[in-house]
Design an enzyme around this catalytic site. Structure first.
Site, PDB file in Angstrom:
ATOM      1  N   ARG A 125       0.805  -1.234   0.000  1.00  0.00           N
ATOM      2  CA  ARG A 125       0.000   0.000   0.000  1.00  0.00           C
ATOM      3  C   ARG A 125       0.831   1.275   0.000  1.00  0.00           C
ATOM      4  O   ARG A 125       0.362   2.331   0.398  1.00  0.00           O
ATOM      5  CB  ARG A 125      -0.985   0.001   1.181  1.00  0.00           C
ATOM      6  CG  ARG A 125      -1.994  -1.145   1.124  1.00  0.00           C
ATOM      7  CD  ARG A 125      -3.048  -1.017   2.212  1.00  0.00           C
ATOM      8  NE  ARG A 125      -4.024  -2.088   2.090  1.00  0.00           N
ATOM      9  CZ  ARG A 125      -3.917  -3.272   2.672  1.00  0.00           C
ATOM     10  NH1 ARG A 125      -2.852  -3.554   3.416  1.00  0.00           N
ATOM     11  NH2 ARG A 125      -4.857  -4.194   2.516  1.00  0.00           N
ATOM     12  N   LYS A 147       1.299  11.239 -10.253  1.00  0.00           N
ATOM     13  CA  LYS A 147       0.375  10.383 -10.984  1.00  0.00           C
ATOM     14  C   LYS A 147       1.137   9.148 -11.442  1.00  0.00           C
ATOM     15  O   LYS A 147       2.213   9.257 -12.029  1.00  0.00           O
ATOM     16  CB  LYS A 147      -0.186  11.098 -12.204  1.00  0.00           C
ATOM     17  CG  LYS A 147      -1.505  11.783 -11.995  1.00  0.00           C
ATOM     18  CD  LYS A 147      -2.043  12.210 -13.351  1.00  0.00           C
ATOM     19  CE  LYS A 147      -3.375  12.907 -13.222  1.00  0.00           C
ATOM     20  NZ  LYS A 147      -3.911  13.309 -14.539  1.00  0.00           N
ATOM     21  N   GLU A 189       4.689  19.161 -24.229  1.00  0.00           N
ATOM     22  CA  GLU A 189       4.235  19.363 -22.850  1.00  0.00           C
ATOM     23  C   GLU A 189       4.692  20.711 -22.310  1.00  0.00           C
ATOM     24  O   GLU A 189       3.993  21.355 -21.523  1.00  0.00           O
ATOM     25  CB  GLU A 189       4.740  18.230 -21.951  1.00  0.00           C
ATOM     26  CG  GLU A 189       4.050  16.898 -22.177  1.00  0.00           C
ATOM     27  CD  GLU A 189       2.627  16.869 -21.636  1.00  0.00           C
ATOM     28  OE1 GLU A 189       2.216  17.839 -20.975  1.00  0.00           O
ATOM     29  OE2 GLU A 189       1.930  15.867 -21.880  1.00  0.00           O
ATOM     30  N   LYS A 231       3.631  22.930 -13.238  1.00  0.00           N
ATOM     31  CA  LYS A 231       3.035  21.700 -12.724  1.00  0.00           C
ATOM     32  C   LYS A 231       3.084  21.656 -11.206  1.00  0.00           C
ATOM     33  O   LYS A 231       2.132  21.210 -10.558  1.00  0.00           O
ATOM     34  CB  LYS A 231       3.732  20.474 -13.309  1.00  0.00           C
ATOM     35  CG  LYS A 231       3.025  19.175 -12.927  1.00  0.00           C
ATOM     36  CD  LYS A 231       3.317  18.049 -13.862  1.00  0.00           C
ATOM     37  CE  LYS A 231       2.397  16.863 -13.572  1.00  0.00           C
ATOM     38  NZ  LYS A 231       2.662  15.713 -14.454  1.00  0.00           N
ATOM     39  N   GLU A 241      -6.635  15.783  -8.473  1.00  0.00           N
ATOM     40  CA  GLU A 241      -7.386  16.149  -9.672  1.00  0.00           C
ATOM     41  C   GLU A 241      -8.878  16.331  -9.416  1.00  0.00           C
ATOM     42  O   GLU A 241      -9.731  15.787 -10.118  1.00  0.00           O
ATOM     43  CB  GLU A 241      -7.159  15.096 -10.773  1.00  0.00           C
ATOM     44  CG  GLU A 241      -7.423  15.615 -12.177  1.00  0.00           C
ATOM     45  CD  GLU A 241      -6.972  14.633 -13.242  1.00  0.00           C
ATOM     46  OE1 GLU A 241      -5.886  14.851 -13.790  1.00  0.00           O
ATOM     47  OE2 GLU A 241      -7.690  13.662 -13.506  1.00  0.00           O
ATOM     48  N   ARG A 245      -6.236  20.432 -11.271  1.00  0.00           N
ATOM     49  CA  ARG A 245      -5.214  19.610 -11.902  1.00  0.00           C
ATOM     50  C   ARG A 245      -5.646  19.113 -13.287  1.00  0.00           C
ATOM     51  O   ARG A 245      -4.808  18.763 -14.111  1.00  0.00           O
ATOM     52  CB  ARG A 245      -4.847  18.432 -11.001  1.00  0.00           C
ATOM     53  CG  ARG A 245      -3.678  17.628 -11.541  1.00  0.00           C
ATOM     54  CD  ARG A 245      -3.098  16.687 -10.518  1.00  0.00           C
ATOM     55  NE  ARG A 245      -2.044  15.897 -11.106  1.00  0.00           N
ATOM     56  CZ  ARG A 245      -1.142  15.216 -10.415  1.00  0.00           C
ATOM     57  NH1 ARG A 245      -1.177  15.238  -9.100  1.00  0.00           N
ATOM     58  NH2 ARG A 245      -0.206  14.521 -11.018  1.00  0.00           N
ATOM     59  N   ASN A 249      -4.325  18.313 -18.315  1.00  0.00           N
ATOM     60  CA  ASN A 249      -4.739  17.404 -19.389  1.00  0.00           C
ATOM     61  C   ASN A 249      -5.125  18.150 -20.663  1.00  0.00           C
ATOM     62  O   ASN A 249      -5.711  17.545 -21.578  1.00  0.00           O
ATOM     63  CB  ASN A 249      -5.921  16.542 -18.923  1.00  0.00           C
ATOM     64  CG  ASN A 249      -5.513  15.516 -17.901  1.00  0.00           C
ATOM     65  OD1 ASN A 249      -4.508  14.839 -18.054  1.00  0.00           O
ATOM     66  ND2 ASN A 249      -6.294  15.398 -16.834  1.00  0.00           N
ATOM     67  N   HIS A 252      -5.035  16.439 -24.043  1.00  0.00           N
ATOM     68  CA  HIS A 252      -4.774  15.015 -23.857  1.00  0.00           C
ATOM     69  C   HIS A 252      -5.948  14.104 -24.226  1.00  0.00           C
ATOM     70  O   HIS A 252      -5.744  12.924 -24.483  1.00  0.00           O
ATOM     71  CB  HIS A 252      -4.351  14.751 -22.410  1.00  0.00           C
ATOM     72  CG  HIS A 252      -2.918  15.119 -22.148  1.00  0.00           C
ATOM     73  ND1 HIS A 252      -2.430  16.374 -22.384  1.00  0.00           N
ATOM     74  CD2 HIS A 252      -1.875  14.394 -21.668  1.00  0.00           C
ATOM     75  CE1 HIS A 252      -1.144  16.411 -22.063  1.00  0.00           C
ATOM     76  NE2 HIS A 252      -0.785  15.223 -21.638  1.00  0.00           N
ATOM     77  N   HIS A 256      -4.753  11.021 -26.323  1.00  0.00           N
ATOM     78  CA  HIS A 256      -4.818   9.631 -25.868  1.00  0.00           C
ATOM     79  C   HIS A 256      -5.581   8.761 -26.867  1.00  0.00           C
ATOM     80  O   HIS A 256      -5.272   7.571 -27.032  1.00  0.00           O
ATOM     81  CB  HIS A 256      -5.468   9.559 -24.492  1.00  0.00           C
ATOM     82  CG  HIS A 256      -4.574  10.018 -23.389  1.00  0.00           C
ATOM     83  ND1 HIS A 256      -5.021  10.243 -22.100  1.00  0.00           N
ATOM     84  CD2 HIS A 256      -3.246  10.290 -23.367  1.00  0.00           C
ATOM     85  CE1 HIS A 256      -4.015  10.639 -21.346  1.00  0.00           C
ATOM     86  NE2 HIS A 256      -2.930  10.673 -22.095  1.00  0.00           N
ATOM     87  N   HIS A 268       4.159  10.293 -27.556  1.00  0.00           N
ATOM     88  CA  HIS A 268       3.144  10.981 -26.762  1.00  0.00           C
ATOM     89  C   HIS A 268       3.134  12.474 -27.083  1.00  0.00           C
ATOM     90  O   HIS A 268       2.064  13.072 -27.248  1.00  0.00           O
ATOM     91  CB  HIS A 268       3.427  10.755 -25.274  1.00  0.00           C
ATOM     92  CG  HIS A 268       2.509  11.503 -24.365  1.00  0.00           C
ATOM     93  ND1 HIS A 268       1.174  11.189 -24.217  1.00  0.00           N
ATOM     94  CD2 HIS A 268       2.729  12.573 -23.546  1.00  0.00           C
ATOM     95  CE1 HIS A 268       0.608  12.016 -23.349  1.00  0.00           C
ATOM     96  NE2 HIS A 268       1.533  12.866 -22.939  1.00  0.00           N
TER      97      HIS A 268
END
Length: 371
Positions: A125, A147, A189, A231, A241, A245, A249, A252, A256, A268
């Protein structure tokens, strides 16, 4: 942002209880050891084959400090981000007896840092992870923010966890040997950060595109630090998020979709570049964004050699891309949600746009299908 000796910058993420992104680190093994701190008996160094030399240097530096080090090479690119690879790494941790006071170090591009972070987040965990990104894309995005994730056949990063690292080390010297196409892709980015929060980024790129693509230039170093600072500010305000946040994206959702229909064989950053133009066109069609700012998207991206149109492979239609977008993480129920701009530095949500707008935005970026 704090400057240290030798031009090193330390950018804090998450406030007093957060972590540092060290930009310009000159002794990566020593920095990794310092971030891990005392009490770590075992470390798993996860790395791509292309950066074995750096991974070995990190492993040797930790071993010299009395740490039991295990190293594992993972596949290149998105092929590393699978359940099978994660299961293999969990097995390594289990057989080596890793406890909650032990750690993982990710050395490589964004896929490696995503994977290493996910394995660390899920083992017992959560154990510590230090990220050592070796591509521009990973430095300014994937390795920063906590992330983590792996892919499934249904989409990218659909399985993951928020797990802030103990620290991130950005050695800009590794960019000297990065293939130019990968460096340019990483700038997508960076440019995204300029559009959502820091217009100076756009000004720097437009003023000297050659310097922006030169791995040894102070301009690129400044762009890296500025994008990480963007960021860091967003993540500090919204780790998980809840909304803010989501602005990270920008571009994106469509990107994606491109990546999935291409089987992740497209870079990417190249997909993000097209995704930025798609989002800008969508915002224009929805009455949110002016023509000049839409045009600036193309101007800035094309200045450094990034694509602004997309030619799908033969057999892939608009409906295929739309179906993937409907599985995007920002989607709620049957309602698609996009991050768009009303101006540079002014991101906002566009919820449930009409399918006609979605298609018209696609038509604005589409090129003939490839044979």
């Amino acid at each position: 942002m704090r400057r240290s000796e030798g031009g090193t910058r330390r950018i804090r993420v998450g406030g007093p209880d957060g972590y540092d992104v060290v930009v310009g680190a000159s002794d990566t093994p020593a920095e990794v050891a310092a971030l891990l701190g005392a009490g770590v008996a075992r470390v798993l160094v996860v790395h791509a084959a292309a950066v074995e030399h750096l991974a070995t240097s990190v492993a040797d530096g930790l071993a010299a400090r009395g740490v039991q080090v295990h190293t594992e090479v993972v596949p290149d690119g998105e092929a590393a981000k699978t359940a099978d690879v994660a299961v293999h790494l969990w097995g390594v941790l289990g057989r080596a007896g890793f406890t909650r006071t032990d750690a993982v170090v990710g050395v490589g591009g964004g896929a490696v840092t995503d994977l290493a972070g996910f394995v660390a987040a899920t083992w017992l965990r959560g154990v510590a992870v230090v990220q050592v990104p070796t591509t521009l894309l990973a430095m300014v995005d994937a390795a920063v923010g906590g992330k983590t994730g792996i892919n499934t056949p249904e989409g990218k990063n659909l399985v993951g966890a928020f797990h802030p690292p103990a620290g991130v080390l950005v050695d800009l010297r590794v960019l000297h040997s990065l293939p130019r196409a990968d460096l340019v892709a990483g700038l997508a980015e960076v440019i995204k950060g300029g559009f959502i929060a820091d217009p100076v980024v756009l000004d720097l790129v437009q003023a000297d595109p050659a310097a922006a693509t030169d791995p040894r230039s102070p301009v690129l170093a400044e762009l890296v630090a500025r994008k990480i600072a963007v960021k860091a500010e967003v993540v500090t305000a919204d780790l998980t998020e809840s909304w803010l946040r989501e602005i990270l994206n920008y571009g994106h959702t469509f990107a994606h979709a491109i990546e999935q229909v291409e089987g992740y064989r497209v870079r990417h950053g190249d997909a993000v570049a097209v995704g930025l133009v798609y989002a800008a066109e969508l915002a224009r069609l929805a009455g949110r964004l002016d023509d000049a700012t839409v045009a600036r998207h193309r101007t800035v991206l094309e200045a450094v050699g990034l694509p602004t149109t997309y030619a799908p492979p033969e057999g892939v239609a608009w409906d295929d891309l739309l179906a993937v977008m409907r599985r995007d993480k920002k989607t709620r129920g049957a309602m698609l949600r996009f991050v768009v701009l009303s101006a540079v530095g002014a991101p906002e949500r566009l919820e449930g746009p009409d399918e006609d707008l979605l298609r018209r935005a696609y038509d604005a970026v589409a090129a003939p299908s490839r044979d």
